[in-house]
Scaffold this motif. Structure first.
Motif, PDB file in Angstrom:
ATOM      1  N   ASP A 142       0.861  -1.185   0.000  1.00 26.24           N
ATOM      2  CA  ASP A 142       0.000   0.000   0.000  1.00 26.24           C
ATOM      3  C   ASP A 142       0.904   1.244   0.000  1.00 26.24           C
ATOM      4  N   ILE A 143       0.727   2.126  -1.014  1.00 25.67           N
ATOM      5  CA  ILE A 143       1.524   3.352  -1.078  1.00 25.67           C
ATOM      6  C   ILE A 143       0.640   4.591  -0.940  1.00 25.67           C
ATOM      7  N   SER A 144      -0.587   4.384  -0.411  1.00 21.30           N
ATOM      8  CA  SER A 144      -1.495   5.522  -0.254  1.00 21.30           C
ATOM      9  C   SER A 144      -0.958   6.493   0.798  1.00 21.30           C
ATOM     10  N   GLY A 145      -1.452   7.745   0.748  1.00 24.79           N
ATOM     11  CA  GLY A 145      -0.978   8.776   1.672  1.00 24.79           C
ATOM     12  C   GLY A 145      -1.192   8.405   3.128  1.00 24.79           C
ATOM     13  N   PHE A 185       0.390   0.101  -4.682  1.00 26.14           N
ATOM     14  CA  PHE A 185      -0.960   0.448  -5.123  1.00 26.14           C
ATOM     15  C   PHE A 185      -1.559   1.525  -4.227  1.00 26.14           C
ATOM     16  N   ALA A 186      -2.353   2.357  -4.837  1.00 25.96           N
ATOM     17  CA  ALA A 186      -3.184   3.352  -4.156  1.00 25.96           C
ATOM     18  C   ALA A 186      -4.434   3.484  -5.026  1.00 25.96           C
ATOM     19  N   GLY A 187      -4.570   4.647  -5.773  1.00 29.99           N
ATOM     20  CA  GLY A 187      -5.680   4.739  -6.712  1.00 29.99           C
ATOM     21  C   GLY A 187      -5.399   3.935  -7.973  1.00 29.99           C
ATOM     22  N   GLY A 188      -4.119   3.680  -8.255  1.00 26.62           N
ATOM     23  CA  GLY A 188      -3.690   2.886  -9.397  1.00 26.62           C
ATOM     24  C   GLY A 188      -2.646   1.879  -8.949  1.00 26.62           C
ATOM     25  N   HIS A 239      -0.939   8.707  -4.789  1.00 23.03           N
ATOM     26  CA  HIS A 239      -1.086   8.154  -3.447  1.00 23.03           C
ATOM     27  C   HIS A 239      -2.502   8.284  -2.898  1.00 23.03           C
ATOM     28  N   ALA A 240      -3.489   8.449  -3.774  1.00 19.53           N
ATOM     29  CA  ALA A 240      -4.881   8.604  -3.345  1.00 19.53           C
ATOM     30  C   ALA A 240      -5.658   7.310  -3.603  1.00 19.53           C
ATOM     31  N   GLY A 241      -6.379   6.836  -2.574  1.00 17.60           N
ATOM     32  CA  GLY A 241      -7.195   5.637  -2.754  1.00 17.60           C
ATOM     33  C   GLY A 241      -6.473   4.357  -2.293  1.00 17.60           C
ATOM     34  N   SER A 263      -1.281  -3.598   3.916  1.00 17.05           N
ATOM     35  CA  SER A 263      -2.099  -2.396   3.772  1.00 17.05           C
ATOM     36  C   SER A 263      -2.499  -1.889   5.153  1.00 17.05           C
ATOM     37  N   ASP A 264      -2.932  -0.608   5.185  1.00 15.92           N
ATOM     38  CA  ASP A 264      -3.309  -0.013   6.465  1.00 15.92           C
ATOM     39  C   ASP A 264      -4.799   0.260   6.563  1.00 15.92           C
ATOM     40  N   GLY A 265      -5.599  -0.203   5.612  1.00 14.71           N
ATOM     41  CA  GLY A 265      -7.022   0.128   5.695  1.00 14.71           C
ATOM     42  C   GLY A 265      -7.903  -0.685   4.775  1.00 14.71           C
TER      43      GLY A 265
END
Length: 321
Positions: A142-145, A185-188, A239-241, A263-265
């Motif tokens: 997971d690379i989301s913000g 992964f995040a939004g993509g 980094h969105a999603g 992942s964190d969520g």
């Protein structure tokens, strides 16, 4: 000639009769005495002869013994004297280190006449406590913000990146033949390589540079916090999603033996049930089932989903606090 007088005849007859009676009584007395002795002796002998015999203890009944004859008797074992053992000082002998994939030779039969080898596989991957071995593995990160928000902090993603590099370096040092790839992964979806690659110093250095670019913390400037950044606008929403479904599709396309998802969520874009159904369909297309291990990273969000994903795909679920 003159005849005797009658009185004299009578006297002689009486005397004769007395003699006869006395003689008869004497004989009777003798007979009675002899008979009594005989009877007493016979009675005494009978009492001795008919005494009750000494009781003999009753013997237990004998159990019949069945003897089976083996048509193929086992030959007697050969006893081989062990040679004398001498004490050897091994303090200066170097013992080779056992690698993760080691072969052991052993002998069977008399004096080890038949030799075979077995390969002992030890876990060569230890990622945040998930220990496993695999010919090919894909790390899905997971690379989301949010990976640098809340409990995770600005160093949140960097800790994960350092853990990956530590695992790869350890595998390289131990001569592991495992091939790997990393998906962010995040939004993509972002990938390190188009397919799984061998682990060596070159691929480890490339991984280090790639992880540095994937770190959402690079968006932070002085005095900025996670909440002050518009992640939808930063680098076109890199980094969105949290599109876990897209990441799993990409990972399956590389045909790995195993996947480790961190992942964190909760996933975004699609529901949890849809992702579980998607994964089941992706498994059907694989020549062999792909094991999916999951890790919840410093967050209580999404734990039930991560646990279900691992349990339905023969994997292990672990929560990093």
């Amino acid at each position: 000639m003159a005849k005797p007088a009658p009185n004299k005849v009578r006297i002689r007859s009486k005397s004769l009769i007395k003699v006869l009676v006395i003689s008869l009584l004497a004989h009777v007395a003798i007979l009675l005495t002899i008979g009594g002795v005989v009877i007493f002796s016979a009675a005494t002998q009978d009492s001795v002869e008919f005494e009750a015999p000494t009781a003999i203890p009753e013997q237990p009944p004998q159990v019949p013994i069945q003897i089976k004859i083996n048509s193929n008797p086992t030959p007697p074992k050969k006893v081989i004297a062990a040679p004398a053992v001498s004490v050897i000082d091994i303090s200066d002998i170097e013992v080779p280190t056992i690698s993760q994939n080691s072969r052991v030779a052993f002998g069977t039969g008399e004096l080890g006449g038949n030799w075979s080898t077995i390969e002992a596989k030890m876990p060569d991957i230890d990622f945040f406590g998930v220990k496993t071995s695999s010919q090919s593995i894909v790390f899905v990160m997971d690379i989301s913000g949010s990976m640098i928000g809340d409990e995770r902090g600005p160093e949140g993603f960097k800790i994960v990146a350092d853990e990956i590099l530590k695992v790869l370096q350890s595998m390289s040092d131990n001569g592991s033949q495992t091939k790997f790839n990393i998906i962010g992964f995040a939004g993509g979806v972002e990938t390190l390589s188009g397919s799984v690659r061998e682990i060596n110093e070159a691929t480890i250095q490339r991984t280090k540079n790639w992880l540095r670019r994937m770190d959402p913390a690079k968006a932070l400037k002085r005095d900025q916090t996670f909440d002050s950044i518009d992640w939808n606008k930063y680098q076109d929403g890199l980094h969105a999603g949290t599109r876990t479904d897209l990441a799993l599709k990409k990972a399956f396309s590389m045909n790995p033996e195993q996947i480790i998802l961190l992942s964190d969520g909760e996933p975004t874009g699609v529901s949890v049930d849809e992702i579980l159904m998607l994964t089941a369909k992706l498994q059907e297309k694989q020549p062999n089932p792909v094991k999916i291990n999951t890790i919840s990273y410093r967050s209580k969000d999404g734990r039930s989903f991560m646990n279900a994903l691992a349990s339905r795909n023969s994997g292990e679920y672990l929560a990093v606090e």
